[in-house]
Scaffold this active site. Structure first.
Site, PDB file in Angstrom:
ATOM      1  N   SER A  31     101.280  40.754  95.472  1.00  0.00           N
ATOM      2  CA  SER A  31     102.263  40.463  94.424  1.00  0.00           C
ATOM      3  C   SER A  31     101.611  39.927  93.151  1.00  0.00           C
ATOM      4  O   SER A  31     102.177  40.071  92.062  1.00  0.00           O
ATOM      5  CB  SER A  31     103.299  39.467  94.963  1.00  0.00           C
ATOM      6  OG  SER A  31     102.667  38.268  95.366  1.00  0.00           O
ATOM      7  N   ASP A  81      91.554  40.586  92.314  1.00  0.00           N
ATOM      8  CA  ASP A  81      92.425  40.573  93.497  1.00  0.00           C
ATOM      9  C   ASP A  81      93.024  39.180  93.683  1.00  0.00           C
ATOM     10  O   ASP A  81      92.511  38.185  93.147  1.00  0.00           O
ATOM     11  CB  ASP A  81      91.594  40.959  94.728  1.00  0.00           C
ATOM     12  CG  ASP A  81      92.429  41.529  95.863  1.00  0.00           C
ATOM     13  OD1 ASP A  81      93.669  41.424  95.808  1.00  0.00           O
ATOM     14  OD2 ASP A  81      91.835  42.068  96.815  1.00  0.00           O
ATOM     15  N   GLY A  82      94.077  39.111  94.460  1.00  0.00           N
ATOM     16  CA  GLY A  82      94.709  37.842  94.787  1.00  0.00           C
ATOM     17  C   GLY A  82      94.066  37.192  96.005  1.00  0.00           C
ATOM     18  O   GLY A  82      93.066  37.684  96.538  1.00  0.00           O
ATOM     19  N   LYS A  94      92.051  36.054 102.663  1.00  0.00           N
ATOM     20  CA  LYS A  94      92.797  37.176 102.121  1.00  0.00           C
ATOM     21  C   LYS A  94      93.377  37.991 103.269  1.00  0.00           C
ATOM     22  O   LYS A  94      93.012  37.812 104.417  1.00  0.00           O
ATOM     23  CB  LYS A  94      91.879  38.052 101.260  1.00  0.00           C
ATOM     24  CG  LYS A  94      91.515  37.370  99.932  1.00  0.00           C
ATOM     25  CD  LYS A  94      90.746  38.267  98.998  1.00  0.00           C
ATOM     26  CE  LYS A  94      91.277  39.643  98.852  1.00  0.00           C
ATOM     27  NZ  LYS A  94      92.694  39.718  98.479  1.00  0.00           N
ATOM     28  N   GLY A  95      94.298  38.900 102.918  1.00  0.00           N
ATOM     29  CA  GLY A  95      94.824  39.796 103.944  1.00  0.00           C
ATOM     30  C   GLY A  95      96.277  39.576 104.279  1.00  0.00           C
ATOM     31  O   GLY A  95      96.777  40.157 105.236  1.00  0.00           O
ATOM     32  N   GLY A  97      98.570  40.869 102.881  1.00  0.00           N
ATOM     33  CA  GLY A  97      99.135  42.223 102.806  1.00  0.00           C
ATOM     34  C   GLY A  97      98.434  43.206 103.727  1.00  0.00           C
ATOM     35  O   GLY A  97      98.725  44.404 103.688  1.00  0.00           O
ATOM     36  N   GLU A 103      89.622  45.447 100.804  1.00  0.00           N
ATOM     37  CA  GLU A 103      89.438  44.503  99.687  1.00  0.00           C
ATOM     38  C   GLU A 103      88.033  43.884  99.717  1.00  0.00           C
ATOM     39  O   GLU A 103      87.431  43.666  98.668  1.00  0.00           O
ATOM     40  CB  GLU A 103      90.492  43.397  99.764  1.00  0.00           C
ATOM     41  CG  GLU A 103      91.891  43.892  99.415  1.00  0.00           C
ATOM     42  CD  GLU A 103      92.990  42.883  99.698  1.00  0.00           C
ATOM     43  OE1 GLU A 103      94.063  43.031  99.097  1.00  0.00           O
ATOM     44  OE2 GLU A 103      92.788  41.975 100.517  1.00  0.00           O
ATOM     45  N   LYS A 121      97.994  28.343  96.076  1.00  0.00           N
ATOM     46  CA  LYS A 121      96.943  28.982  96.890  1.00  0.00           C
ATOM     47  C   LYS A 121      95.706  28.080  97.039  1.00  0.00           C
ATOM     48  O   LYS A 121      94.861  28.337  97.897  1.00  0.00           O
ATOM     49  CB  LYS A 121      96.531  30.331  96.286  1.00  0.00           C
ATOM     50  CG  LYS A 121      97.680  31.307  96.072  1.00  0.00           C
ATOM     51  CD  LYS A 121      98.307  31.711  97.369  1.00  0.00           C
ATOM     52  CE  LYS A 121      99.413  32.734  97.223  1.00  0.00           C
ATOM     53  NZ  LYS A 121      99.012  34.007  96.700  1.00  0.00           N
TER      54      LYS A 121
HETATM   55  C1  5RP Z   1      96.408  41.531 100.515  1.00  0.00           C
HETATM   56  C2  5RP Z   1      95.776  40.300  99.992  1.00  0.00           C
HETATM   57  C3  5RP Z   1      96.448  39.616  98.847  1.00  0.00           C
HETATM   58  O1  5RP Z   1      95.582  39.595  97.758  1.00  0.00           O
HETATM   59  C4  5RP Z   1      96.804  38.221  99.264  1.00  0.00           C
HETATM   60  O2  5RP Z   1      97.591  38.287 100.435  1.00  0.00           O
HETATM   61  C5  5RP Z   1      97.597  37.503  98.152  1.00  0.00           C
HETATM   62  O3  5RP Z   1      98.821  38.142  98.013  1.00  0.00           O
HETATM   63  P1  5RP Z   1      99.880  37.732  96.898  1.00  0.00           P
HETATM   64  O4  5RP Z   1      99.247  37.999  95.570  1.00  0.00           O
HETATM   65  O5  5RP Z   1     101.047  38.646  97.191  1.00  0.00           O
HETATM   66  O6  5RP Z   1     100.232  36.287  97.119  1.00  0.00           O
HETATM   67  O7  5RP Z   1      94.775  39.829 100.435  1.00  0.00           O
HETATM   68  O8  5RP Z   1      95.759  41.999 101.641  1.00  0.00           O
END
Ligand code: 5RP
Length: 214
Positions: A31, A81-82, A94-95, A97, A103, A121
């Site tokens: 997101s 990336d997030g 991470k992960g 999603g 990633e 976070k």
């Molecule tokens: C997906 C990830 C995302 O970067 C992580 O889960 C953060 O997600 P968000 O930006 O929706 O909070 O690792 O595999």
């Protein structure tokens, strides 16, 4: 828009400004990255992008970004990336999603891996759950060896791996990462060491903190 969404957008918009014309760019998933993609597209740069998930690829293409295959590319100029958790030393989880295996490959290929996140976070100490991707073959034996693992009720990854989470306790992220790396059947895990990350853009109280990790 609630606070954490504003923070995600602020971090993502700041990261979009770090991308230069002509660069090869790795696009994360989630997101927070969903705010990055339009901000990057709006800059109308001549960039080529590698996507870490089919969702990101679809959205990026719909916004007019040039998404190319990763095959034939050895290095990316930048990847953004997030993250789900960020500790004071720069360890990431991470992960959320389920895209963590791809990633990590993209982050490792990037000269500059930039993490974008909202303030919640940031954690004092990384804890479970830790996302996993497991080889389907022998998965019950792999789970038995790891203990305290729950498979997620989601489809397999685009690479055929099963998405799961490790719920056990651990003393330090490096210790668990070494154990997961050494366990046959574990295709990937969501613990990213500080050595992978160049910078973290963390949005806090209306401003974006820019932290250098390595
Ligand atoms: C997906 C990830 C995302 O970067 C992580 O889960 C953060 O997600 P968000 O930006 O929706 O909070 O690792 O595999």
């Amino acid at each position: 828009m609630i606070g954490s969404e504003q923070e995600k957008r602020a971090a993502a918009q700041a990261a979009a400004q770090l991308v230069g014309d002509g660069q090869l760019v790795g696009l994360g998933t989630g997101s927070t990255v969903a705010y990055l993609l339009p901000a990057l597209a709006a800059r109308a740069l001549a960039i080529r992008c590698v996507a870490t998930s089919p969702e990101t690829e679809r959205t990026a293409r719909a916004l007019g970004l040039d998404v190319v295959a990763f095959a034939g590319i050895e290095r990316l100029d930048i990847a953004i990336d997030g993250a789900d958790q960020i500790d004071p030393a720069g360890w990431l989880v991470k992960g959320g999603g389920g895209a963590h295996t791809r990633e990590k490959v993209v982050a490792a290929a990037a000269a500059r891996f930039v993490v974008i996140a909202s303030s919640e976070k940031a954690v004092e100490r990384i804890g479970p759950p830790i996302p996993l991707e497991l080889l389907q073959f022998g998965v019950d034996a792999t789970i038995g060896a790891l203990g305290e693992v729950a498979l997620r009720a989601v489809p397999p990854s685009p690479d055929g791996g099963l998405i799961a989470d490790y719920h056990g306790s651990f003393a330090a992220p490096a210790e668990l990462a070494a154990r997961l790396d050494a366990t046959p059947g574990v295709l990937g895990h969501g613990l990213f060491p500080p050595s992978l990350t160049a910078e973290i853009l963390l949005a806090v109280n209306g401003r974006v903190e820019h932290r250098l990790v390595r």
